[in-house]
Design an enzyme around this catalytic site. Structure first.
Site, PDB file in Angstrom:
ATOM      1  N   LYS A  61       0.756  -1.179   0.018  1.00  0.00           N
ATOM      2  CA  LYS A  61      -0.165   0.036   0.085  1.00  0.00           C
ATOM      3  C   LYS A  61       0.772   1.376  -0.010  1.00  0.00           C
ATOM      4  O   LYS A  61       0.543   2.291  -0.612  1.00  0.00           O
ATOM      5  CB  LYS A  61      -1.041   0.114   1.293  1.00  0.00           C
ATOM      6  N   HIS A 190       1.839  -4.850  14.976  1.00  0.00           N
ATOM      7  CA  HIS A 190       2.411  -3.648  14.444  1.00  0.00           C
ATOM      8  C   HIS A 190       2.328  -2.417  15.500  1.00  0.00           C
ATOM      9  O   HIS A 190       1.296  -1.913  15.848  1.00  0.00           O
ATOM     10  CB  HIS A 190       1.445  -3.307  13.165  1.00  0.00           C
ATOM     11  N   GLY A 230       6.395   0.091  11.054  1.00  0.00           N
ATOM     12  CA  GLY A 230       6.855   1.468  11.910  1.00  0.00           C
ATOM     13  C   GLY A 230       8.367   1.811  11.721  1.00  0.00           C
ATOM     14  O   GLY A 230       8.703   2.712  12.385  1.00  0.00           O
ATOM     15  N   GLU A 274       6.884  -6.022   7.848  1.00  0.00           N
ATOM     16  CA  GLU A 274       6.198  -5.525   6.624  1.00  0.00           C
ATOM     17  C   GLU A 274       6.550  -4.136   6.487  1.00  0.00           C
ATOM     18  O   GLU A 274       5.632  -3.055   6.696  1.00  0.00           O
ATOM     19  CB  GLU A 274       4.863  -5.773   6.934  1.00  0.00           C
ATOM     20  N   PRO A 275       7.725  -3.608   6.234  1.00  0.00           N
ATOM     21  CA  PRO A 275       8.384  -2.257   6.076  1.00  0.00           C
ATOM     22  C   PRO A 275       7.557  -1.652   4.695  1.00  0.00           C
ATOM     23  O   PRO A 275       7.567  -2.460   3.818  1.00  0.00           O
ATOM     24  CB  PRO A 275       9.793  -2.212   5.919  1.00  0.00           C
ATOM     25  N   ARG A 277       7.565   2.489   4.381  1.00  0.00           N
ATOM     26  CA  ARG A 277       8.279   3.826   4.246  1.00  0.00           C
ATOM     27  C   ARG A 277       9.802   3.572   4.224  1.00  0.00           C
ATOM     28  O   ARG A 277      10.519   4.319   3.440  1.00  0.00           O
ATOM     29  CB  ARG A 277       7.861   4.605   5.541  1.00  0.00           C
TER      30      ARG A 277
END
Length: 534
Positions: A61, A190, A230, A274-275, A277
């Protein structure tokens, strides 16, 4: 991705140089973005160096650009936080293995569950009783991850208000899953987007271990831990500090001794994250133009405030609060007076304010600005509100990464793509390949992350502004083959028979692969007749 151009960077060329060059050569009026694929490769390499036990599963996303997905597939990454069948289809079409995809929306549509089942995507998250019963009815063979809540209260965006079971609810969920005869394989959490407090990962991993132990007592055999996201992605981030905390907690709660004893049974501990950014945040720079300006007094009537309007905004690439201020791209400008500034977006929406009460140099209408760290939640959040177009994307790549992919194109034996792919600079055609080429290793042209690995790679199509035909794709591969055999002049002759072949690319390939006896002056003499026929 359709229609995106790929620009090959020279050794000293920067994204700022690319932006300036595009502005100087076109009459562009829309905002546009430069996406540096090498930055993504470097981020993956850094991740694997600092978190060697954690497999990177990209959060689609954040930025679903096709070139990003294909690059990550080629590097052997997985994909987490897929929230819909569209995102699942996106990564599977790019060549991702279904076992490397997590359907991580904790509340899923029934039709999307059926799509995941049909395509072999087995890993699903849940955090409530209703979802368990939905999964039991529609996808009973799924492998489940129980997501629990553990928030960093200082994170920029909290997720715990919407996702994750409270720790005191997890026991009931485990018992219900056991009663439904579902397969619980692990735990997920998360801490929130852009975590500010690394110690929260210690709290979360400690809680995860307790849930693992309770699951074992109920008869489950959990083996997978998903530590979520995060991780910030800009140039100033706390990733190394987070990595240190996370690694320490792994050593204590999930030691890397190959097999960890839990009761009488032994379990290994695959760990994923699940990085989003982190992977793409710094990969993109956005160029916007000042389309208008006005002066105003502050409420006291004393200070002048400059207000500017630009050709993007909150309904485009500035959906989120920006992390950095823009830099004017005017060449050779003298030092300017800095004044209180507000920048408005291009729409008629009164809330379309990009930044307010900041200090910036005085700017002129028509001037272009560069915004860095614009890879995350920008192009994925754009709309056509008020009829304005989304920002265009220009891909950039170093010659080193270019050569890697060109080499894969040749060695895959894939010379003539189908016509349905001709509009795409990135062709999705994964193939298993063990990298053994000695010459490239010795010349040290590949990043460490691309060496000595069993990779899923992606075939790329390279072309200049006139596009590329089936024949010229064959010509490039034929050219590289001729160079490898030492007959570079024959390769030049073959390659330039077809339209769309880029002479600059041919020169790159000559000086990378040709024998050392070839001198630049010899090749320069050939370029007098080195233009593709019209």
């Amino acid at each position: 991705m359709n229609g995106h151009k790929i620009r090959i960077l020279h050794d000293s060329e920067t994204k700022e140089d690319v932006l300036k060059d595009i502005i100087s050569q076109t009459k562009e009026e829309d905002s546009f973005m430069v996406l540096e694929l090498d930055d993504i490769v470097r981020k993956v390499e850094r991740w694997r160096r600092l978190l060697p036990r954690v497999d990177l599963f990209y959060a689609v996303k954040c930025n679903p650009e096709r070139a990003i997905i294909n690059t990550l597939v080629s590097l052997g990454c997985g994909f987490d936080d897929c929230a819909s069948k569209s995102e699942i289809r996106c990564v599977l079409d790019a060549g991702a293995k279904s076992s490397h995809v997590v359907f991580a929306n904790t509340v899923k549509r029934i039709s999307h569950l059926h799509y995941a089942a049909k395509n072999g995507v087995e890993l699903l998250t849940f955090d409530n009783l209703d979802e368990l019963h939905k999964i039991k009815e529609n996808y009973p063979r799924a492998k489940l991850l129980l997501r629990f809540r553990c928030d960093d209260k200082d994170a920029t965006y909290s997720l715990g208000n919407k996702f994750g079971a409270e720790p005191d609810e997890t026991g009931n969920l485990l018992r219900e899953a056991k009663g439904l005869d579902l397969d619980l394989v692990g735990v997920a959490f998360h801490v929130g987007s852009m975590c500010k407090r690394p110690s929260v990962y210690a709290e979360a991993i400690t809680t995860a271990r307790k849930i693992f132990d309770e699951a074992v007592t109920l008869g489950f055999s959990p083996y997978l831990l998903d530590i979520g996201g995060g991780f910030s992605g800009g140039r100033n981030n706390n990733f190394e500090e987070i990595a240190e905390v996370v690694n320490h907690q792994f050593d204590f709660h999930f030691p890397d001794d190959g097999i960890t004893k839990v009761g009488d049974a032994g379990y290994c501990w695959p760990i994923i994250a699940e990085p989003g950014r982190y992977v793409v945040g710094s990969s993109c720079s956005l160029a916007t133009q000042v389309t208008g300006k006005r002066k105003k007094k502050d409420p006291s009537g004393q200070w002048e405030i400059m207000e500017y309007y630009i050709n993007d905004g909150k309904h485009g690439c500035f959906f989120e609060v920006i992390e950095s201020l823009p830099v004017p791209l005017s060449c050779g400008a003298k030092k300017r007076e800095e004044v209180p500034t507000t920048i408005f977006g291009q729409t008629c929406c009164g809330e379309d304010v990009v930044c307010k009460d900041v200090t910036l140099p005085v700017m002129q209408t028509g001037e272009w600005l560069m915004w860095e760290d614009m890879g995350a939640y920008t192009v994925s959040m754009t709309t056509n509100f008020n009829g304005f177009k989304p920002a265009k994307v220009i891909l950039t790549m170093s010659t080193e990464l270019l050569l890697y992919y060109m080499r894969k194109d040749l060695e895959s034996g894939y010379h003539s793509p189908g016509k349905e792919h001709l509009a795409n600079p990135v062709i999705t055609r994964p193939a298993r390949y063990h990298y053994t080429n000695r010459r490239l290793k010795q010349e040290n042209v590949l990043p460490d992350v691309l060496r000595n690995q069993n990779l899923w790679y992606t075939t790329l199509m390279w072309y200049d502004s006139s596009g590329m035909t089936d024949g010229s794709s064959w010509a490039v591969s034929s050219f590289v083959g001729a160079l490898d055999r030492g007959n570079w002049r024959q390769g030049v002759s073959k390659a330039t028979r077809f339209p769309g072949v880029c002479p600059q690319l041919m020169m790159v390939m000559v000086f990378q692969f040709a024998p050392s006896s070839i001198h630049r002056k010899d090749f320069d003499s050939e370029t007098t007749t080195f233009s593709a026929p019209s």
